[in-house]
Design a protein around this motif. Structure first.
Motif, mmCIF file in Angstrom:
data_model
loop_
_atom_site.group_PDB
_atom_site.id
_atom_site.type_symbol
_atom_site.label_atom_id
_atom_site.label_comp_id
_atom_site.label_asym_id
_atom_site.label_seq_id
_atom_site.Cartn_x
_atom_site.Cartn_y
_atom_site.Cartn_z
ATOM 1 N N MET A 227 -3.215 16.731 -17.839
ATOM 2 C CA MET A 227 -3.689 17.127 -16.513
ATOM 3 C C MET A 227 -3.062 16.247 -15.428
ATOM 4 O O MET A 227 -2.685 16.738 -14.367
ATOM 5 C CB MET A 227 -5.221 17.052 -16.452
ATOM 6 C CG MET A 227 -5.937 18.113 -17.267
ATOM 7 S SD MET A 227 -5.528 19.812 -16.778
ATOM 8 C CE MET A 227 -6.324 19.922 -15.165
ATOM 9 N N LEU A 228 -2.938 14.963 -15.710
ATOM 10 C CA LEU A 228 -2.309 14.075 -14.733
ATOM 11 C C LEU A 228 -0.834 14.435 -14.559
ATOM 12 O O LEU A 228 -0.297 14.412 -13.449
ATOM 13 C CB LEU A 228 -2.460 12.607 -15.170
ATOM 14 C CG LEU A 228 -3.901 12.068 -15.165
ATOM 15 C CD1 LEU A 228 -3.951 10.660 -15.763
ATOM 16 C CD2 LEU A 228 -4.493 12.074 -13.759
ATOM 17 N N ALA A 229 -0.204 14.804 -15.669
ATOM 18 C CA ALA A 229 1.206 15.200 -15.593
ATOM 19 C C ALA A 229 1.344 16.509 -14.805
ATOM 20 O O ALA A 229 2.274 16.677 -14.008
ATOM 21 C CB ALA A 229 1.795 15.358 -16.995
ATOM 22 N N LEU A 230 0.396 17.425 -15.008
ATOM 23 C CA LEU A 230 0.437 18.690 -14.264
ATOM 24 C C LEU A 230 0.262 18.431 -12.768
ATOM 25 O O LEU A 230 0.992 18.981 -11.927
ATOM 26 C CB LEU A 230 -0.656 19.638 -14.776
ATOM 27 C CG LEU A 230 -0.804 20.966 -14.031
ATOM 28 C CD1 LEU A 230 0.476 21.796 -14.144
ATOM 29 C CD2 LEU A 230 -1.994 21.763 -14.580
ATOM 30 N N GLU A 231 -0.691 17.553 -12.460
ATOM 31 C CA GLU A 231 -0.933 17.219 -11.046
ATOM 32 C C GLU A 231 0.334 16.593 -10.429
ATOM 33 O O GLU A 231 0.757 16.966 -9.332
ATOM 34 C CB GLU A 231 -2.104 16.234 -10.954
ATOM 35 C CG GLU A 231 -2.520 15.908 -9.541
ATOM 36 C CD GLU A 231 -3.695 14.926 -9.509
ATOM 37 O OE1 GLU A 231 -3.661 13.906 -10.242
ATOM 38 O OE2 GLU A 231 -4.653 15.191 -8.764
ATOM 39 N N ALA A 232 0.938 15.663 -11.176
ATOM 40 C CA ALA A 232 2.135 14.994 -10.658
ATOM 41 C C ALA A 232 3.274 15.988 -10.464
ATOM 42 O O ALA A 232 4.036 15.899 -9.491
ATOM 43 C CB ALA A 232 2.570 13.890 -11.628
ATOM 44 N N CYS A 233 3.377 16.934 -11.366
ATOM 45 C CA CYS A 233 4.499 17.878 -11.255
ATOM 46 C C CYS A 233 4.292 18.840 -10.087
ATOM 47 O O CYS A 233 5.246 19.160 -9.388
ATOM 48 C CB CYS A 233 4.744 18.531 -12.607
ATOM 49 S SG CYS A 233 4.583 20.267 -12.710
ATOM 50 N N VAL A 234 3.045 19.265 -9.844
ATOM 51 C CA VAL A 234 2.807 20.136 -8.677
ATOM 52 C C VAL A 234 3.023 19.337 -7.387
ATOM 53 O O VAL A 234 3.606 19.836 -6.419
ATOM 54 C CB VAL A 234 1.390 20.754 -8.719
ATOM 55 C CG1 VAL A 234 1.131 21.587 -7.471
ATOM 56 C CG2 VAL A 234 1.214 21.618 -9.963
ATOM 57 N N GLU A 235 2.602 18.081 -7.423
ATOM 58 C CA GLU A 235 2.792 17.208 -6.257
ATOM 59 C C GLU A 235 4.285 17.057 -5.933
ATOM 60 O O GLU A 235 4.705 17.097 -4.776
ATOM 61 C CB GLU A 235 2.192 15.843 -6.587
ATOM 62 C CG GLU A 235 1.838 15.006 -5.403
ATOM 63 C CD GLU A 235 0.931 13.828 -5.812
ATOM 64 O OE1 GLU A 235 0.366 13.197 -4.943
ATOM 65 O OE2 GLU A 235 0.810 13.556 -7.032
ATOM 66 N N ARG A 236 5.084 16.896 -6.983
ATOM 67 C CA ARG A 236 6.529 16.749 -6.777
ATOM 68 C C ARG A 236 7.127 18.031 -6.187
ATOM 69 O O ARG A 236 7.975 17.974 -5.293
ATOM 70 C CB ARG A 236 7.214 16.390 -8.106
ATOM 71 C CG ARG A 236 8.694 16.105 -7.955
ATOM 72 C CD ARG A 236 9.288 15.438 -9.168
ATOM 73 N NE ARG A 236 9.266 16.321 -10.341
ATOM 74 C CZ ARG A 236 9.735 15.962 -11.532
ATOM 75 N NH1 ARG A 236 10.198 14.749 -11.735
ATOM 76 N NH2 ARG A 236 9.698 16.809 -12.545
#
Ligand SMILES: *Cc1c(COP(=O)(O)O)cnc(C)c1O
Length: 369
Positions: A227-236
């Motif tokens: 989930m943190l990786a998903l959040e980071a990828c959408v943020e990017r």
């Protein structure tokens, strides 16, 4: 000792909901977006099992390997399935969909893959969506290979179940995925006695225990790393701008296509029409008598980590895939892929023009930007 991947606090329901909202914004949708803790095949299967049953007549469009899988799930659910297969070098048209409706007015479900990373084609979902809406069928779309590479607009296109994964053009993790669910799709599931309930495949569980309860309590422990990786990828993606990310993929596809033609030696774009070629990955047809798997093996034998692969199954002999997605949607990588393919083809006695390919990649990259 603490470790960056370990000893993480559980992800709160509020954070989980905020990540869902962010994914919904990426899709431009007002529908409920369910994030599921598994690779995209989980919501792809869950959405079919939730909405299809013995009373369903499904039009299953096959433009690559995933369509085959969806047809098998639909049949397993007891649905009557009408397969509409088109050759992998082309896309399906809205007219073909309309013809299928005219021939089988009982169709009440349509399954379609948007872009096919495995075969390199992409389908005109906006036009097809109009036809599906006019007919009134439920519209199920696999947008795993298109999200991030080209527009995916479930609300504007009338998609009832739009499945995405982060591992392709979004450049994110493979272990979580999402599906947007329309009111119509929720109603279809609620009325389906065979829809999975109290099951990992169940979307209805999320409806009843997560959305209807105001997203206060998660169904199970959240996969916090993913989930943190998903959040980071959408943020990017938000930081770069979705348009810029899509433009990079379009440039990679255009320049791979142009570079392959300039490389010569009989290497050809597998998808005949550029407009039907997917921005996520470009497929190439090897010259007659030259085995694609052997060319790829040779191109990768220098220990390179280039995003090259041979086609799957029966396509392994004739298809080369350049997977220019996510972090690999880069001009230098496209160029390296074509130069490596050129070197490999030359070893098989094929005359190629690597310098011409380089020039075509540069020109192709600049075009349309
Ligand atoms: C990549 C992809 C998926 C996800 O499945 P994997 O094979 O596990 O990567 C689903 N649908 C399409 C169209 C894809 O390209």
């Amino acid at each position: 000792m603490t470790h960056p991947f370990l000893d993480l606090a559980p992800l709160s329901a509020a954070r989980f909901a905020a990540i869902e909202d962010r994914v919904a914004r990426l899709l431009g949708t007002e529908q409920d977006v369910v994030i599921m803790q598994g690779e995209a095949l989980l919501p792809l299967e869950g959405a079919i099992r939730g909405t299809a049953g013995p009373g369903t007549t499904a039009l299953n469009v096959i433009t690559g390997p995933y369509g085959q899988t969806f047809g098998n799930w639909l049949r397993d659910c007891g649905a009557s399935v009408i397969d509409l297969a088109v050759p992998f070098h082309t896309a399906v048209t809205a007219d073909q969909i309309r013809e299928a409706f005219a021939e089988h007015p009982e169709i009440d479900f349509v399954s379609l893959v948007h872009a096919e990373a495995a075969t390199g084609n992409t389908n005109p979902v906006a036009e097809i969506g109009e036809a599906v809406r006019a007919h009134g069928a439920l519209f199920y779309l696999d947008a795993v290979a298109s999200i991030g590479a080209e527009p995916v607009l479930p609300d504007a296109w009338g998609v009832d179940l739009c499945v995405i994964g982060a591992q392709k053009a979004m450049g994110g993790p493979a272990g979580v995925s999402a599906v947007s669910v329309s009111e119509r799709a929720w109603a279809r599931m609620a009325a389906n006695p065979a829809a999975p309930r109290r099951s990992y495949l169940s979307l209805l569980d999320w409806k009843e225990r997560w959305f209807d309860g105001g997203r206060k309590t998660l169904l199970h422990a959240p996969a916090q790393l993913e989930m943190l990786a998903l959040e980071a990828c959408v943020e990017r993606i938000e930081g770069d701008g979705l348009d810029a990310v899509m433009s990079r993929h379009r440039a990679a596809a255009l320049s791979t296509r142009a570079g392959a033609v300039a490389l010569g030696g009989g290497l050809e774009p597998y998808v005949y029409e550029a407009g039907e070629a997917a921005p996520v990955a470009t497929t190439l047809r090897t010259p007659p008598g030259v085995n694609a798997s052997s060319v790829v093996a040779k191109a990768l034998s220098e220990g390179s980590a280039l995003p090259l692969a041979a086609g799957g199954g029966s396509l392994a002999e004739e298809m080369i895939r350049v997977n220019h997605y996510g972090p690999d949607a880069r001009q230098d990588l496209v160029e390296s892929c074509l130069v490596a393919l050129g070197t490999a083809l030359a070893e098989f006695g094929v005359a190629v023009d690597p310098e011409g390919a380089r020039r075509a990649v540069s020109a192709g990259w600049a075009q349309d930007r």
